[in-house]
Design a protein around this motif. Structure first.
Motif, PDB file in Angstrom:
ATOM      1  N   SER A 245       0.909  -1.180  -0.276  1.00 20.43           N
ATOM      2  CA  SER A 245       0.411   0.390   0.347  1.00 20.43           C
ATOM      3  C   SER A 245       0.686   1.623  -0.450  1.00 20.43           C
ATOM      4  O   SER A 245       1.153   1.799   0.752  1.00 20.43           O
TER       5      SER A 245
ATOM      6  N   LEU B 130      -2.525   0.286  -4.376  1.00 22.99           N
ATOM      7  CA  LEU B 130      -2.750   0.028  -3.846  1.00 22.99           C
ATOM      8  C   LEU B 130      -2.385  -1.527  -4.670  1.00 22.99           C
ATOM      9  O   LEU B 130      -3.033  -2.049  -5.649  1.00 22.99           O
TER      10      LEU B 130
ATOM     11  N   LEU C 296     -11.569  -1.516   1.466  1.00 27.51           N
ATOM     12  CA  LEU C 296     -10.954  -0.475   1.741  1.00 27.51           C
ATOM     13  C   LEU C 296     -12.156   1.194   2.725  1.00 27.51           C
ATOM     14  O   LEU C 296     -12.188   1.588   1.392  1.00 27.51           O
TER      15      LEU C 296
ATOM     16  N   TYR D 274      -8.249  -1.430   6.558  1.00 25.78           N
ATOM     17  CA  TYR D 274      -7.680  -2.370   5.677  1.00 25.78           C
ATOM     18  C   TYR D 274      -8.420  -3.935   6.004  1.00 25.78           C
ATOM     19  O   TYR D 274      -8.078  -3.991   6.574  1.00 25.78           O
TER      20      TYR D 274
ATOM     21  N   ASN E 275      -5.118  -3.056  11.293  1.00 26.30           N
ATOM     22  CA  ASN E 275      -5.406  -3.128   9.684  1.00 26.30           C
ATOM     23  C   ASN E 275      -5.962  -1.676  10.054  1.00 26.30           C
ATOM     24  O   ASN E 275      -7.394  -1.107   9.572  1.00 26.30           O
TER      25      ASN E 275
END
Length: 388
Positions: free
Chosen positions: A35, A48, A90, A136, A168
């Motif tokens: 990322s 991404l 996302l 994420y 995350n």
């Protein structure tokens, strides 16, 4: 008689292997994404990178012709599906307001020596953002061990964070530096922001982060651990031989870890992963059929296979190191060694305890344990060759 006994033990081990591990034996076959995040005044740009096979697992409908691959045309045709996936997996907020991601480009590329799909997303906000948050969730429904290396850029500064299922969420301050076209910002203001970014990626946090990564990598790499077990079995009851073999493995993987992470030498994971499995098969075969082993020759072979495993260790660092690399490299290697020693501290006493029993002192122990090691290595070798 002895040959029949060896064959019987190998067949019994084969049955035990498939009974216990059939359908469940898996190693750490690469599951790494990236990322690249650029923070601006009222905009967040997100590049991404996902492995092609994991994107297919998440969106099997992308493969319109069913050939198991994603073509450029299929990516173009599936842009709406990809947009829905990105907005679902996302979540980006600016000042607690959810942003709507706009896909600006989708293309096939290569990163960390692996075929990837790059998805470029832009999140625009009406007002300057003081705090961004990124959640994420791309490991959901694909590989629970998936991780993404996030490189966050704020002006001329950058930091690296690791995203996984237990970590995350990224929280980042907004950036209002001169790079965004703002005139008249004082030098003191820019220095304050640079100081804030530097503090968030201090040497202590990098040491802790990369050491932890190294430990997790060796513990989650069943193939690396099984190779270590094979070396322990090769050493027999000799602690000195065991120390020499483990040291040879450490020297080998340390060399290529440094060379590969610095891009001075590299091998594709598509080559490295089958070679790691082959190393397990080889050490098990040696344990079964070599009666009088030459210690120096075995150490040289162990160094060679250690170098192969080093490429596997370095795979996790590709694409994450920029600028100062000494501390991350040292920390990651330190973590690998700590994780390795922790495993040895558990396995070695257990093996020594087992050898107190009569069965463990007989050839059946050696043939059975080495056969299981070799069969698992063969399982991974075939699996990885088929998936290339």
């Amino acid at each position: 008689m002895r040959i029949r006994m060896q064959a019987g033990v190998v067949l019994a081990s084969l049955w035990m292997f498939f009974a216990l591990f059939g359908g469940t034996a898996q190693a750490h076959f690469s599951s790494t994404g990236f990322s690249d995040i650029t923070i601006k005044d009222h905009k967040l740009e997100y590049n991404l990178f996902l492995p092609e096979r994991e994107l297919l697992e998440a969106l099997p409908t992308l493969d319109q012709n069913g050939d198991g691959q994603i073509s450029a045309n299929e990516l173009t045709d599936g842009k709406d599906t990809l947009t829905a996936l990105v907005n679902d997996r996302l979540i980006v907020t600016g000042n607690s307001k959810v942003g709507n991601g706009a896909l600006t480009a989708v293309k096939q590329t290569e990163k960390a020596k692996m075929p990837m799909v790059e998805i470029d997303i832009t999140y625009d906000f009406a007002e300057p953002v003081e705090r961004y948050m990124v959640q994420y969730n791309f490991y959901d429904g694909t590989n629970p061990d998936h991780r993404s290396f996030a490189t966050i850029r704020m002006g001329q500064q950058s930091i690296v964070q690791v995203i996984n299922s237990s970590n995350n969420i990224l929280e980042m301050e907004g950036y209002h530096g001169a790079d965004d076209g703002k005139e008249g910002q004082s030098t003191d203001d820019r220095d304050d922001q640079s100081s804030m970014i530097t503090t968030s990626s201090s040497w202590t946090s990098q040491l802790s982060e990369y050491t932890k990564m190294g430990m997790e990598h060796i513990w989650s790499g069943a193939d690396h651990l099984l190779f270590l077990v094979g070396l322990i079995l090769a050493a027999g009851t000799s602690g000195w031989t065991m120390l020499k073999l483990i040291s040879a493995f450490t020297v080998g993987h340390s060399i290529t870890l440094v060379l590969s992470a610095l891009d001075l030498a590299s091998l594709s994971p598509l080559i490295v992963e089958p070679l790691i499995a082959l190393s397990i098969v080889f050490v098990a075969f040696e344990n079964l059929y070599r009666k009088n082993s030459n210690d120096n020759k075995r150490m040289a072979v162990t160094v060679m296979f250690g170098m192969v495993h080093g490429f596997g260790f370095a795979e996790i660092l590709h694409g994450t190191l920029s600028g100062h690399v000494a501390l991350p490299l040292f920390s990651f290697n330190l973590g690998v060694e700590i994780g390795q020693l922790a495993v040895l501290a558990i396995v070695v006493p257990l093996l020594l305890l087992c050898r107190r029993f009569k069965l463990a002192r007989s050839p059946i122990w050696k043939y059975g344990a080495s056969s299981i090691v070799g069969l698992m290595g063969m399982y991974w070798l075939i699996e990885r060759l088929v998936t290339i």
